[in-house]
Structures are given as C-alpha cells and as structure tokens.
Design a protein around this motif. Sequence first.
Motif, PDB file in Angstrom:
ATOM      1  N   MET A  34       0.838  -1.191   0.000  1.00 47.69           N
ATOM      2  CA  MET A  34       0.000   0.000   0.000  1.00 47.69           C
ATOM      3  C   MET A  34       0.872   1.240   0.000  1.00 47.69           C
ATOM      4  SD  MET A  34      -3.128  -1.059   2.560  1.00 47.69           S
ATOM      5  CE  MET A  34      -4.212   0.245   1.938  1.00 47.69           C
ATOM      6  N   GLY A  35       0.300   2.317  -0.465  1.00 48.47           N
ATOM      7  CA  GLY A  35       1.079   3.546  -0.518  1.00 48.47           C
ATOM      8  C   GLY A  35       0.184   4.766  -0.590  1.00 48.47           C
ATOM      9  N   TRP A  36       0.804   5.904  -0.534  1.00 49.07           N
ATOM     10  CA  TRP A  36       0.121   7.182  -0.655  1.00 49.07           C
ATOM     11  C   TRP A  36       0.788   8.010  -1.747  1.00 49.07           C
ATOM     12  CZ3 TRP A  36      -4.283   8.289   1.988  1.00 49.07           C
ATOM     13  CH2 TRP A  36      -4.585   7.487   3.103  1.00 49.07           C
ATOM     14  N   PHE A  37      -0.041   8.573  -2.591  1.00 47.07           N
ATOM     15  CA  PHE A  37       0.402   9.517  -3.608  1.00 47.07           C
ATOM     16  C   PHE A  37      -0.330  10.834  -3.349  1.00 47.07           C
ATOM     17  CE2 PHE A  37       2.553   7.027  -7.061  1.00 47.07           C
ATOM     18  CZ  PHE A  37       2.479   5.783  -6.462  1.00 47.07           C
ATOM     19  N   ARG A  38       0.137  11.894  -3.991  1.00 43.79           N
ATOM     20  CA  ARG A  38      -0.576  13.158  -3.902  1.00 43.79           C
ATOM     21  C   ARG A  38      -0.486  13.896  -5.228  1.00 43.79           C
ATOM     22  NH1 ARG A  38       3.427  16.454   0.316  1.00 43.79           N
ATOM     23  NH2 ARG A  38       5.178  16.777  -1.138  1.00 43.79           N
ATOM     24  N   ALA A  50       5.307   4.501   0.766  1.00 41.83           N
ATOM     25  CA  ALA A  50       4.811   3.171   0.447  1.00 41.83           C
ATOM     26  C   ALA A  50       5.288   2.196   1.504  1.00 41.83           C
ATOM     27  CB  ALA A  50       5.273   2.729  -0.932  1.00 41.83           C
ATOM     28  N   ILE A  51       4.506   1.117   1.682  1.00 38.64           N
ATOM     29  CA  ILE A  51       4.840   0.126   2.697  1.00 38.64           C
ATOM     30  C   ILE A  51       4.494  -1.250   2.161  1.00 38.64           C
ATOM     31  CG2 ILE A  51       2.571   0.378   3.810  1.00 38.64           C
ATOM     32  CD1 ILE A  51       4.022  -0.050   6.511  1.00 38.64           C
ATOM     33  N   SER A  52       5.369  -2.208   2.378  1.00 36.54           N
ATOM     34  CA  SER A  52       5.130  -3.564   1.914  1.00 36.54           C
ATOM     35  C   SER A  52       4.143  -4.274   2.839  1.00 36.54           C
ATOM     36  CB  SER A  52       6.453  -4.343   1.860  1.00 36.54           C
ATOM     37  OG  SER A  52       7.020  -4.441   3.166  1.00 36.54           O
ATOM     38  N   TRP A  53       3.716  -5.460   2.413  1.00 35.35           N
ATOM     39  CA  TRP A  53       2.748  -6.227   3.199  1.00 35.35           C
ATOM     40  C   TRP A  53       3.258  -6.450   4.628  1.00 35.35           C
ATOM     41  CZ3 TRP A  53      -2.063  -7.977   3.368  1.00 35.35           C
ATOM     42  CH2 TRP A  53      -2.349  -9.038   4.227  1.00 35.35           C
ATOM     43  N   SER A  54       4.517  -6.841   4.730  1.00 30.89           N
ATOM     44  CA  SER A  54       5.096  -7.158   6.034  1.00 30.89           C
ATOM     45  C   SER A  54       5.577  -5.931   6.786  1.00 30.89           C
ATOM     46  CB  SER A  54       6.279  -8.111   5.849  1.00 30.89           C
ATOM     47  OG  SER A  54       7.263  -7.465   5.055  1.00 30.89           O
ATOM     48  N   ALA A  55       5.531  -4.780   6.114  1.00 30.67           N
ATOM     49  CA  ALA A  55       6.041  -3.527   6.676  1.00 30.67           C
ATOM     50  C   ALA A  55       7.553  -3.533   6.831  1.00 30.67           C
ATOM     51  CB  ALA A  55       5.384  -3.193   8.004  1.00 30.67           C
ATOM     52  N   PHE A  68       6.626  12.678   7.730  1.00 34.41           N
ATOM     53  CA  PHE A  68       5.503  11.765   7.525  1.00 34.41           C
ATOM     54  C   PHE A  68       5.908  10.352   7.942  1.00 34.41           C
ATOM     55  CE2 PHE A  68       3.246  14.161   3.807  1.00 34.41           C
ATOM     56  CZ  PHE A  68       3.272  15.317   4.552  1.00 34.41           C
ATOM     57  N   THR A  69       4.911   9.604   8.425  1.00 40.18           N
ATOM     58  CA  THR A  69       5.138   8.210   8.786  1.00 40.18           C
ATOM     59  C   THR A  69       4.007   7.362   8.227  1.00 40.18           C
ATOM     60  OG1 THR A  69       6.238   8.852  10.851  1.00 40.18           O
ATOM     61  CG2 THR A  69       5.469   6.575  10.669  1.00 40.18           C
ATOM     62  N   ILE A  70       4.366   6.333   7.464  1.00 41.77           N
ATOM     63  CA  ILE A  70       3.376   5.398   6.936  1.00 41.77           C
ATOM     64  C   ILE A  70       3.369   4.151   7.801  1.00 41.77           C
ATOM     65  CG2 ILE A  70       4.979   4.319   5.311  1.00 41.77           C
ATOM     66  CD1 ILE A  70       2.602   4.076   3.353  1.00 41.77           C
ATOM     67  N   SER A  71       2.181   3.594   8.002  1.00 34.15           N
ATOM     68  CA  SER A  71       2.058   2.365   8.766  1.00 34.15           C
ATOM     69  C   SER A  71       0.830   1.610   8.268  1.00 34.15           C
ATOM     70  CB  SER A  71       1.931   2.661  10.267  1.00 34.15           C
ATOM     71  OG  SER A  71       0.773   3.436  10.531  1.00 34.15           O
ATOM     72  N   ARG A  72       0.676   0.378   8.731  1.00 30.48           N
ATOM     73  CA  ARG A  72      -0.499  -0.389   8.343  1.00 30.48           C
ATOM     74  C   ARG A  72      -0.874  -1.359   9.443  1.00 30.48           C
ATOM     75  NH1 ARG A  72       0.699  -3.679   2.981  1.00 30.48           N
ATOM     76  NH2 ARG A  72      -1.499  -4.251   3.313  1.00 30.48           N
ATOM     77  N   ASP A  73      -2.161  -1.665   9.492  1.00 31.28           N
ATOM     78  CA  ASP A  73      -2.706  -2.647  10.419  1.00 31.28           C
ATOM     79  C   ASP A  73      -3.298  -3.754   9.557  1.00 31.28           C
ATOM     80  OD1 ASP A  73      -4.310  -4.156  12.154  1.00 31.28           O
ATOM     81  OD2 ASP A  73      -4.686  -2.441  13.441  1.00 31.28           O
ATOM     82  N   ILE A  74      -2.595  -4.889   9.474  1.00 34.11           N
ATOM     83  CA  ILE A  74      -3.027  -5.985   8.608  1.00 34.11           C
ATOM     84  C   ILE A  74      -4.395  -6.503   9.031  1.00 34.11           C
ATOM     85  CG2 ILE A  74      -2.517  -8.318   7.841  1.00 34.11           C
ATOM     86  CD1 ILE A  74      -0.696  -6.222   6.642  1.00 34.11           C
ATOM     87  N   ALA A  75      -4.617  -6.623  10.317  1.00 30.08           N
ATOM     88  CA  ALA A  75      -5.879  -7.171  10.819  1.00 30.08           C
ATOM     89  C   ALA A  75      -7.067  -6.299  10.418  1.00 30.08           C
ATOM     90  CB  ALA A  75      -5.821  -7.313  12.335  1.00 30.08           C
ATOM     91  N   LYS A  76      -6.836  -5.001  10.295  1.00 30.30           N
ATOM     92  CA  LYS A  76      -7.905  -4.068   9.932  1.00 30.30           C
ATOM     93  C   LYS A  76      -7.887  -3.714   8.453  1.00 30.30           C
ATOM     94  CE  LYS A  76      -8.162  -1.848  14.472  1.00 30.30           C
ATOM     95  NZ  LYS A  76      -8.092  -0.569  15.217  1.00 30.30           N
ATOM     96  N   ASN A  77      -6.947  -4.286   7.697  1.00 24.99           N
ATOM     97  CA  ASN A  77      -6.809  -3.944   6.270  1.00 24.99           C
ATOM     98  C   ASN A  77      -6.754  -2.436   6.068  1.00 24.99           C
ATOM     99  OD1 ASN A  77      -6.815  -6.611   5.222  1.00 24.99           O
ATOM    100  ND2 ASN A  77      -9.044  -6.681   5.416  1.00 24.99           N
ATOM    101  N   THR A  78      -6.005  -1.772   6.893  1.00 26.81           N
ATOM    102  CA  THR A  78      -5.967  -0.310   6.875  1.00 26.81           C
ATOM    103  C   THR A  78      -4.518   0.185   6.885  1.00 26.81           C
ATOM    104  OG1 THR A  78      -8.086  -0.172   8.018  1.00 26.81           O
ATOM    105  CG2 THR A  78      -6.696   1.792   8.063  1.00 26.81           C
ATOM    106  N   ALA A  79      -4.278   1.209   6.085  1.00 28.38           N
ATOM    107  CA  ALA A  79      -2.985   1.882   6.080  1.00 28.38           C
ATOM    108  C   ALA A  79      -3.185   3.310   6.591  1.00 28.38           C
ATOM    109  CB  ALA A  79      -2.380   1.907   4.686  1.00 28.38           C
ATOM    110  N   TYR A  80      -2.133   3.858   7.151  1.00 27.59           N
ATOM    111  CA  TYR A  80      -2.199   5.192   7.728  1.00 27.59           C
ATOM    112  C   TYR A  80      -1.038   6.050   7.221  1.00 27.59           C
ATOM    113  CZ  TYR A  80      -5.067   2.542  11.017  1.00 27.59           C
ATOM    114  OH  TYR A  80      -6.003   1.718  11.585  1.00 27.59           O
TER     115      TYR A  80
END
Length: 123
Positions: A34-38, A50-55, A68-80
């Motif tokens: 997952m990733g963020w563009f603007r 951008a962040i890989s599946w395993s982070a 900026f800091t990117i992160s993800r919660d696999i259990a919630k299928n959500t990226a931040y």
Amino acid sequence: QVQLVESGGGLVQAGGSLRLSCAASGRTGSTYSMGWFRQAPGKEREIVAAISWSAVTIYYADSVKGRFTISRDIAKNTAYLQMNSLKPEDTAVYYCAADYRTIRPDPKRISYWGQGTQVTVSS
C-alpha cells in the motif's frame, strides 16, 4: 478487486498535523503493498510513501522524510499516513494506492486507487 476508501483529510495550519487512513476491502486475502500519492493542482501525481505487506520495506519521498510516517494494520486492512510539521507545499489531494506488486513511484503502474482526500495547509 480491491476497494480503497481514504479519510482524515482537511484544513490545517502550517506546522500542524493530520492523520490519513485508508481502509481496504474486497480481495484482500492476498498480500499487497500500500502507498500514498498526492496531486497538487497543475502538477503530476507523485508518490509520498509506500509500505510492503510485512512492513519490512518502507519508502518515503525526500520531500516528506522525517515529517511523515506510513504504517499499516493488517488485521484491519488499513494503512495510515501520519503527517507532521505540515507545510503549504504539502497541499494536495492525497490518494491511497494498493498493488500486489511492490508500489513503484510511477502512478501508471498502480492497480488500485482510492477516491482521494483533500489536504490543505494554510500559511
């Protein structure tokens, strides 16, 4: 198909913070990056982070490193995307991106996009 829905954009003063969220649904059983563009008015869409599946693998554009800091919660299928020390030049529509391959800076290579959320930083 993967559906992405962003939230958390808004208006903030320079130096302030915002946190964007991107909730994924649909075919999320497989691993995906997952990733963020603007995209600012009159400019091309550019990668922010951008962040890989395993982070394990995380990428930041030079313009946002340290802020900026990117992160993800696999259990919630959500990226931040936590955005601190915001600058007026960060003003743009921010798009969430997902792909079963590694997220690359070229937006043409991205398989799935969110609808975008506006971030406006006033000086």
